[in-house]
Design a protein around this motif. Structure first.
Motif, PDB file in Angstrom:
ATOM      1  N   LEU A 117       0.901  -1.301   0.014  1.00  0.00           N
ATOM      2  CA  LEU A 117      -0.003   0.084   0.173  1.00  0.00           C
ATOM      3  C   LEU A 117       0.764   1.272  -0.019  1.00  0.00           C
ATOM      4  O   LEU A 117       0.615   2.325  -0.667  1.00  0.00           O
ATOM      5  N   PHE A 118       1.903   1.303   0.650  1.00  0.00           N
ATOM      6  CA  PHE A 118       2.963   2.400   0.872  1.00  0.00           C
ATOM      7  C   PHE A 118       3.420   2.596  -0.531  1.00  0.00           C
ATOM      8  O   PHE A 118       3.482   3.826  -0.857  1.00  0.00           O
ATOM      9  N   ILE A 119       4.024   1.691  -1.238  1.00  0.00           N
ATOM     10  CA  ILE A 119       4.450   1.778  -2.534  1.00  0.00           C
ATOM     11  C   ILE A 119       3.604   2.196  -3.428  1.00  0.00           C
ATOM     12  O   ILE A 119       3.593   3.355  -4.384  1.00  0.00           O
ATOM     13  N   VAL A 120       2.204   1.790  -3.637  1.00  0.00           N
ATOM     14  CA  VAL A 120       0.866   2.298  -4.342  1.00  0.00           C
ATOM     15  C   VAL A 120       0.794   3.786  -3.947  1.00  0.00           C
ATOM     16  O   VAL A 120       0.747   4.736  -5.137  1.00  0.00           O
ATOM     17  N   ALA A 121       0.757   4.149  -2.896  1.00  0.00           N
ATOM     18  CA  ALA A 121       0.545   5.449  -2.453  1.00  0.00           C
ATOM     19  C   ALA A 121       1.602   6.339  -3.013  1.00  0.00           C
ATOM     20  O   ALA A 121       1.576   7.505  -3.614  1.00  0.00           O
ATOM     21  N   ALA A 122       2.833   5.902  -2.869  1.00  0.00           N
ATOM     22  CA  ALA A 122       4.198   6.668  -3.507  1.00  0.00           C
ATOM     23  C   ALA A 122       4.041   6.611  -4.899  1.00  0.00           C
ATOM     24  O   ALA A 122       4.141   7.996  -5.370  1.00  0.00           O
ATOM     25  N   MET A 123       3.786   5.799  -5.550  1.00  0.00           N
ATOM     26  CA  MET A 123       3.315   5.753  -7.042  1.00  0.00           C
ATOM     27  C   MET A 123       2.555   6.583  -7.553  1.00  0.00           C
ATOM     28  O   MET A 123       2.783   7.718  -8.461  1.00  0.00           O
ATOM     29  N   VAL A 124       1.203   6.667  -6.921  1.00  0.00           N
ATOM     30  CA  VAL A 124       0.204   7.696  -7.094  1.00  0.00           C
ATOM     31  C   VAL A 124       0.656   9.128  -6.586  1.00  0.00           C
ATOM     32  O   VAL A 124       0.399   9.977  -7.585  1.00  0.00           O
ATOM     33  N   GLY A 125       1.359   9.230  -5.689  1.00  0.00           N
ATOM     34  CA  GLY A 125       1.586  10.485  -5.260  1.00  0.00           C
ATOM     35  C   GLY A 125       2.663  11.323  -6.553  1.00  0.00           C
ATOM     36  O   GLY A 125       2.329  12.175  -6.740  1.00  0.00           O
ATOM     37  N   VAL A 126       3.501  10.425  -6.856  1.00  0.00           N
ATOM     38  CA  VAL A 126       4.633  10.772  -7.788  1.00  0.00           C
ATOM     39  C   VAL A 126       3.842  11.234  -9.132  1.00  0.00           C
ATOM     40  O   VAL A 126       4.038  12.184  -9.739  1.00  0.00           O
ATOM     41  N   ALA A 127       3.060  10.230  -9.567  1.00  0.00           N
ATOM     42  CA  ALA A 127       2.284  10.353 -10.811  1.00  0.00           C
ATOM     43  C   ALA A 127       1.554  11.667 -10.866  1.00  0.00           C
ATOM     44  O   ALA A 127       1.236  12.593 -11.874  1.00  0.00           O
ATOM     45  N   THR A 128       0.847  11.989  -9.537  1.00  0.00           N
ATOM     46  CA  THR A 128      -0.063  13.056  -9.548  1.00  0.00           C
ATOM     47  C   THR A 128       0.590  14.490  -9.366  1.00  0.00           C
ATOM     48  O   THR A 128       0.124  15.540  -9.820  1.00  0.00           O
ATOM     49  N   ARG A 129       1.633  14.279  -8.697  1.00  0.00           N
ATOM     50  CA  ARG A 129       2.109  15.645  -8.449  1.00  0.00           C
ATOM     51  C   ARG A 129       2.789  16.469  -9.776  1.00  0.00           C
ATOM     52  O   ARG A 129       2.820  17.879  -9.816  1.00  0.00           O
ATOM     53  N   ALA A 130       2.832  15.692 -10.689  1.00  0.00           N
ATOM     54  CA  ALA A 130       3.414  16.540 -11.942  1.00  0.00           C
ATOM     55  C   ALA A 130       2.118  17.335 -12.385  1.00  0.00           C
ATOM     56  O   ALA A 130       2.582  18.290 -12.910  1.00  0.00           O
ATOM     57  N   GLY A 131       1.013  16.635 -12.294  1.00  0.00           N
ATOM     58  CA  GLY A 131      -0.226  17.550 -12.675  1.00  0.00           C
ATOM     59  C   GLY A 131      -0.528  18.683 -11.708  1.00  0.00           C
ATOM     60  O   GLY A 131      -0.264  19.793 -12.418  1.00  0.00           O
ATOM     61  N   ALA A 132      -0.682  18.453 -10.635  1.00  0.00           N
ATOM     62  CA  ALA A 132      -1.227  19.465  -9.586  1.00  0.00           C
ATOM     63  C   ALA A 132      -0.571  19.112  -8.205  1.00  0.00           C
ATOM     64  O   ALA A 132      -0.204  18.348  -7.816  1.00  0.00           O
ATOM     65  N   PRO A 133      -0.133  20.416  -7.516  1.00  0.00           N
ATOM     66  CA  PRO A 133       0.595  20.248  -6.245  1.00  0.00           C
ATOM     67  C   PRO A 133      -0.676  19.699  -5.201  1.00  0.00           C
ATOM     68  O   PRO A 133      -1.775  19.764  -5.368  1.00  0.00           O
ATOM     69  N   TRP A 134       0.082  18.850  -4.447  1.00  0.00           N
ATOM     70  CA  TRP A 134      -0.506  18.318  -3.137  1.00  0.00           C
ATOM     71  C   TRP A 134      -1.407  19.347  -2.343  1.00  0.00           C
ATOM     72  O   TRP A 134      -0.825  20.324  -2.093  1.00  0.00           O
TER      73      TRP A 134
END
Ligand code: ADP
Length: 710
Positions: A270-287
């Motif tokens: 779950l941690f890795i999935v969260a990290a991957m999702v985080g990296v992928a979305t960060r490119a589009g919009a800031p957290w």
């Protein structure tokens, strides 16, 4: 009584389960129906409140029924239910979500205390900490994914605190669900269903709370499918309290250590999935700030979890290393003392594998055999030092005790064996071979032997001495006996009655002395093989008859009758020697029989032998003396020599005679009922057959039969 209560509780639980299922179905139908939103919202508020109160009350009843830690656990769960319900009520009545959420958070913390109160097998503190942190990482990752992927860029609407609390709720739910699962693995069997239901209820809350948080706290309204999570969550908690196992049985630990592997895989996936999702979305919009805060919480939890694990593992490793060191030194000490024992014993000891090859030799064995240990290891023990028989023919490996120990798992002893030393000299040895077992599997044999050279020499000297003395005594004794005979016969004139009595006593004693000396010389001659036996074919009946005639007078004096039973068969034997043997056995039988009783003699062919039996109804022989009485000077009772006039040599002589014929003599007896002496002598027919050009196979057959009789 106890069983009745248990079965009533079982029925109550089944009824509650059916009612709960119906209630959930109804709620689902209403919430998914096309009814107006206000109706659904009103139903939902009421349903949550009713279910919460019912569940909390069930927990309270369970607390009243149970004891100790379990009572505290159910009471705390009841408190959590009431607090949660109060929060909901206040929120519904005042229309503010913040109070409700705060109350709800409080309820969850009380829930955590409740779970920790359930009795479980001892848990190490690092394990609890790791499980809580796993809960934080799992819950945090799910929330984080929701925050950055499902509702990206959502701004904080409404009161900030309310939003934060709403985000913390599912996190705490996840921690509690993980804690419940953890407890299941550590608790007694009876707690399984209640804890599973409690765990399920927290999972359901987590789902509902997560949707609540991500759908937007301010814009959220009751009346949708999301509410089902809370309704069913409460319902499961209530059901758990009604399960018969809620009252519990004495705790019996189920497992010692819960495996961290499954938890680690789940947490890090779950941690890795969260990290991957985080990296992928960060490119589009800031957290959003909430997502960033969540990510930091997750990272701290992961770091803390790993640190705890590493520290804990390091401690375990050190503990293990210490234990291994201690065991190794214990083993070394044990091996050293075993080697010391093997090296110090005076007896020779060697081991062989299943093929008969030497695997180890102790120093005494190597010394006695004149080899070095290295010369013997790996060589066939039987071929290397088992000396051939007196005829020079090598002893067959098949009959060797090593083979018997390895093949048949037998412990065998040989008192008269011979080993051949490295210098070619044969030495007499006494040997015991036992099988070496690995569990039930024979992996070889261990042989213990003793050099008998000196003992045999001492025996020989002793026998020689006895024999010389006996010879020297015999000559003067003969003249004493002769003179006393003449005196008693009145050859030198009339004696006074007193003198005549004394001469009679002296004559009797000299006869006994002569008998003893003759017996001793007889034994010596027999054992030295000096006296020859002259064999011929005789009818068993003739031999027995002659012996019976000899003891007839004695039997009459003692008042014992001698009955000649069925006597058949012919033997190949020395007639005088056989009569001597039977006379001795019959004499003993009469001697040890009470007056008026009967001694029976019989004989019949049996295999290659004729078996004679002399049975009496005397005092019998104790089991531990059955074999001993065939030894020299051995008597059951020390008074036998004095009272019955015996020497203790009769049976030793009889055994020598029978064994010189290739036969066997033994006794069976029941104390107080009588004894039967058995004598097996080769049959005339068999011996004739063998001498008339018999083949080797026949000989073997006869030997086999002989063995079987033994
Ligand atoms: P002994 O000259 O003493 O009879 P044996 O060698 O013939 O010597 O017998 C040894 C011992 O065995 C006896 O002293 C007695 O104790 C025991 N024994 C022999 N035969 C019998 C029997 N038929 N019943 C009981 N005991 C017996």
């Amino acid at each position: 009584m106890g069983e009745d209560v248990a079965s009533v509780r079982g029925v109550t639980f089944r009824r509650s389960a059916v009612a709960t299922a119906l209630w959930i179905l109804t709620s689902t139908a209403v919430l998914l129906s096309g009814l107006p939103e206000t109706v659904r919202a009103a139903f939902s508020g009421g349903a949550i409140a009713v279910t919460a109160v019912v569940a909390a009350t069930s927990c309270l009843l369970a607390a009243r029924r149970s004891r100790g830690r379990r009572r505290r656990a159910w009471a705390l769960l009841a408190a959590a239910g009431y607090v949660g319900f109060s929060g909901n009520a206040v929120a519904l009545l005042t229309g503010t979500t913040q109070t409700g959420d705060l109350a709800y958070l409080g309820a969850l913390l009380i829930g955590a205390l409740a779970l920790l109160s359930f009795p479980s097998s001892p848990v190490r503190r690092p394990q609890v900490a790791r499980m809580v942190l796993d809960g934080v990482v799992v819950g945090g990752s799910v929330l984080f994914i929701a925050a950055v992927a499902v509702f990206p860029g959502r701004e904080v609407v409404g009161p900030w605190l309310s939003y934060l609390i709403a985000l913390v709720l599912p996190l705490v739910d996840a921690v509690l669900a993980t804690l419940a699962v953890f407890l299941i693995t550590r608790s007694s069997r009876s707690d399984f269903v209640p804890l599973l239901l409690v765990g399920l209820s927290f999972v359901l809350y987590a789902l509902a709370d997560l949707s609540y948080a991500t759908l937007g706290v301010s814009t959220f309204s009751l009346g949708s499918a999301v509410d089902l999570g809370w309704i069913t969550g409460y319902a499961m908690g209530g059901l758990a309290a009604r399960h018969p196992g809620a009252v519990g049985a004495p705790p019996e630990p189920r497992r010692d250590e819960s495996s961290p592997v499954g938890a680690t895989v789940l947490t890090f996936s779950l941690f890795i999935v969260a990290a991957m999702v985080g990296v992928a979305t960060r490119a589009g919009a800031p957290w959003s700030p909430v997502a960033t805060a969540l990510w930091i919480v997750i990272l701290v939890a992961v770091a803390a979890r790993q640190t705890i694990l590493v520290v804990h593992n390091e401690r375990l490793r050190r503990e293990l290393e210490g234990r291994v060191r201690a065991r190794t030194s214990e083993l070394r000490t044990m091996t050293q003392s075993t080697e010391l024992v093997l090296a110090s014993v005076a007896d020779g000891i060697y081991g062989v594998d299943r093929a008969g090859l030497v695997t180890f030799v102790n120093p005494a064995a190597a010394r006695t055999l004149g080899y070095s240990a290295a010369d013997l290891v790996g060589h066939d023990a039987h071929e290397t030092f088992h000396a051939p028989g007196a005829d020079g023919v090598p002893f067959p490996a098949d009959g060797c005790y090593i083979t018997e120990a390895v093949r048949d798992g037998l412990t065998t002893s040989a008192e008269e064996d011979r080993y051949r030393r490295a210098d070619g000299k044969d030495i007499p040895v006494e040997v015991t071979a036992s099988s070496l077992l690995d569990g039930t599997h024979v992996i070889g044999a261990v042989v213990v032997f003793r050099d008998m050279t000196q003992r045999r020499e001492v025996d020989r000297l002793k026998n020689e001495f006895v024999s010389v003395i006996s010879h020297e005594l015999r000559t003067p004794l003969t003249s004493i006996h002769g003179s006393l005979g003449l005196l008693a016969g009145g050859a030198v004139g009339e004696m006074t009655p007193q003198a005549a009595r004394m001469v009679t006593i002296a004559l009797e004693s000299s006869k006994r002395l002569a008998r003893l000396i003759n017996d001793i010389l007889e034994v010596e001659r027999m054992e030295a093989g000096v006296s020859t036996i002259e064999t011929a074919n005789h009818s068993a009946h003739d031999l027995v008859r002659a012996a019976v005639d000899q003891v007839r007078g004695m039997a009459d004096t003692e008042g014992v009758s001698v009955r000649l039973g069925e006597v058949t068969g012919h033997v190949h034997a020395d007639a005088d020697r056989m009569v001597q043997t039977f006379t001795n056995l019959l004499g003993n039988a009469v001697k040890f029989s009470p007056p008026g009783s009967e001694v029976a003699v019989s004989a019949r062919p049996s295999g290659a032998f004729v078996e004679f039996r002399v049975a009496d109804r005397g005092r019998g022989i104790p089991p531990d003396r059955l074999e001993a009485i065939f030894g020299r000077f051995e008597q059951v009772d020390t008074t036998d020599a004095r009272e019955k006039g015996g020497t203790g040599l009769g049976l030793a002589i009889s055994r020598s005679i029978v064994e010189r014929h290739g036969g066997r003599i033994w006794v069976t007896s029941t104390l107080g009922e009588g004894s039967t002496f058995h004598v097996a002598v080769p049959r005339a027919e068999v011996v004739d057959h063998l001498t008339a050009g018999a083949t080797k196979t026949d000989l073997i057959d006869v030997r086999v039969t002989k063995k079987e009789m033994g």
